[in-house]
Design a protein around this motif. Structure first.
Motif, mmCIF file in Angstrom:
data_model
loop_
_atom_site.group_PDB
_atom_site.id
_atom_site.type_symbol
_atom_site.label_atom_id
_atom_site.label_comp_id
_atom_site.label_asym_id
_atom_site.label_seq_id
_atom_site.Cartn_x
_atom_site.Cartn_y
_atom_site.Cartn_z
ATOM 1 N N PRO A 111 0.808 -1.229 0.000
ATOM 2 C CA PRO A 111 0.000 0.000 0.000
ATOM 3 C C PRO A 111 0.832 1.266 0.000
ATOM 4 C CG PRO A 111 -0.031 -1.052 2.163
ATOM 5 C CD PRO A 111 0.623 -2.020 1.224
ATOM 6 N N LYS A 112 0.365 2.226 -0.785
ATOM 7 C CA LYS A 112 0.959 3.565 -0.812
ATOM 8 C C LYS A 112 -0.185 4.561 -0.717
ATOM 9 C CE LYS A 112 4.892 2.220 -3.713
ATOM 10 N NZ LYS A 112 5.591 2.433 -5.027
ATOM 11 N N GLY A 113 -0.106 5.455 0.219
ATOM 12 C CA GLY A 113 -1.197 6.403 0.406
ATOM 13 C C GLY A 113 -2.350 5.764 1.160
ATOM 14 N N GLU A 114 -3.585 6.111 0.768
ATOM 15 C CA GLU A 114 -4.760 5.633 1.479
ATOM 16 C C GLU A 114 -5.007 4.147 1.221
ATOM 17 O OE1 GLU A 114 -8.195 7.977 0.685
ATOM 18 O OE2 GLU A 114 -7.462 9.686 1.842
ATOM 19 N N THR A 115 -5.524 3.471 2.225
ATOM 20 C CA THR A 115 -5.863 2.053 2.133
ATOM 21 C C THR A 115 -7.310 1.871 2.571
ATOM 22 O OG1 THR A 115 -5.251 1.510 4.416
ATOM 23 C CG2 THR A 115 -3.479 1.514 2.754
ATOM 24 N N LEU A 116 -7.772 0.627 2.622
ATOM 25 C CA LEU A 116 -9.133 0.362 3.080
ATOM 26 C C LEU A 116 -9.322 0.798 4.524
ATOM 27 C CD1 LEU A 116 -9.896 -3.150 1.534
ATOM 28 C CD2 LEU A 116 -10.554 -0.888 0.697
ATOM 29 N N ALA A 117 -8.213 0.858 5.270
ATOM 30 C CA ALA A 117 -8.300 1.315 6.661
ATOM 31 C C ALA A 117 -8.658 2.793 6.747
ATOM 32 C CB ALA A 117 -6.977 1.063 7.377
ATOM 33 N N ASP A 118 -8.614 3.509 5.596
ATOM 34 C CA ASP A 118 -9.000 4.917 5.546
ATOM 35 C C ASP A 118 -10.399 5.103 4.968
ATOM 36 O OD1 ASP A 118 -6.380 6.044 6.400
ATOM 37 O OD2 ASP A 118 -5.697 5.122 4.530
ATOM 38 N N ASP A 119 -11.027 3.996 4.557
ATOM 39 C CA ASP A 119 -12.367 4.052 3.970
ATOM 40 C C ASP A 119 -13.394 3.948 5.105
ATOM 41 O OD1 ASP A 119 -14.902 3.183 2.898
ATOM 42 O OD2 ASP A 119 -13.873 2.719 1.028
ATOM 43 N N TYR A 122 -15.504 0.613 5.293
ATOM 44 C CA TYR A 122 -14.780 -0.566 5.777
ATOM 45 C C TYR A 122 -14.459 -0.442 7.258
ATOM 46 C CZ TYR A 122 -14.180 -2.657 1.170
ATOM 47 O OH TYR A 122 -14.418 -3.250 -0.037
#
Length: 247
Positions: A111-119, A122
């Motif tokens: 991951p680079k930048g936003e991931t599902l943890a930022d959604d 989710y």
């Protein structure tokens, strides 16, 4: 996107105790282990399948602690790996985006930048599931769907037996109440989820929840989810259980 999570150490221990209750696929969502068992489906005609997965890929499921499976091909694996063994295997690491002695990325990048943890969707569903040893996320759907995002997670109860929980994020209270009504119809006497509890929390984007004790019967085994069917809610009694397994 379809996402599966599995604490493999816990899964191996549980399956050793009761294979009838747990419906994890024999490859534990590790796609290269699936290819090893079904080389004709791998799409890699140049891959030389050796006698063992370890010889073929330089690692096997015993080296893996946790698995995240993405759609039909992607994997994030955490565990203990021998980089030299992977490079020297018959696959030579082909198909892997990257690998270290602790993680492997297959058909997906670190991951680079936003991931599902930022959604937020989710995050909300994951928080609803709580601490689980396995979780299966359905795809996200548009705002006019009864569930924007849904997942089923399973934990071990205080009695040592597994308990599954459905968490479905809705776009409105009306959608949530409609979905809850469909689910409650499946919890009546003689229905697939007899005795399960259904609840709705929140107003703007309500969360619909249903919890049930797993049983060694179709649709109620851990890893088998007739309620997660690409947004087809409420027809669990009309069709075979939608399973994310290799059965």
């Amino acid at each position: 996107m379809l996402i599966d999570y599995l604490d493999l150490r816990t899964a191996r221990w549980l399956m050793a105790r009761d294979k009838e209750l747990y419906a994890f696929p024999p490859y534990y969502y590790i796609h290269e282990m699936y290819d090893f068992r079904h080389p004709a489906d791998s799409g890699n005609d140049s891959l030389v399948i050796k006698a063992t997965a370890k010889e073929t890929y330089g690692y096997d499921e015993k080296d893996v602690d946790t698995v995240v499976s993405y759609e039909t091909d992607g994997n994030y694996l955490a565990g203990r790996f021998d980089k030299k063994a992977i490079a020297a295997s018959s696959s030579a690491g082909a198909g892997l985006e990257s690998f270290t002695d602790k993680v492997i990325y297959r058909a997906m990048s670190a991951p680079k930048g936003e991931t599902l943890a930022d959604d937020p969707s989710y995050v909300a569903v994951a928080d609803c599931l709580g601490s689980v040893f396995t979780a299966n996320f359905d795809r996200k759907y548009p705002r006019n769907s009864r569930a924007l995002l849904a997942a089923v997670g399973t934990r071990t109860g205080s009695d040592g037996k597994p308990v599954s929980k459905l968490c479905a994020l809705s776009g409105s209270r009306r959608d949530a109440d409609e979905l809850a009504g469909m689910l409650r119809a499946l919890t009546a006497k003689g229905e697939p989820f007899e005795g399960a509890g259904v609840a709705v929390e929140g107003q703007d984007k309500p969360m619909v929840m249903m919890g049930w004790k797993n049983k060694a019967q179709p649709g109620l085994r851990v890893g088998q989810h007739p309620l997660l069917g690409y947004g087809k809610w409420g027809d669990a009694r009309k069709r075979p259980a939608f399973t994310m397994t290799d059965e």
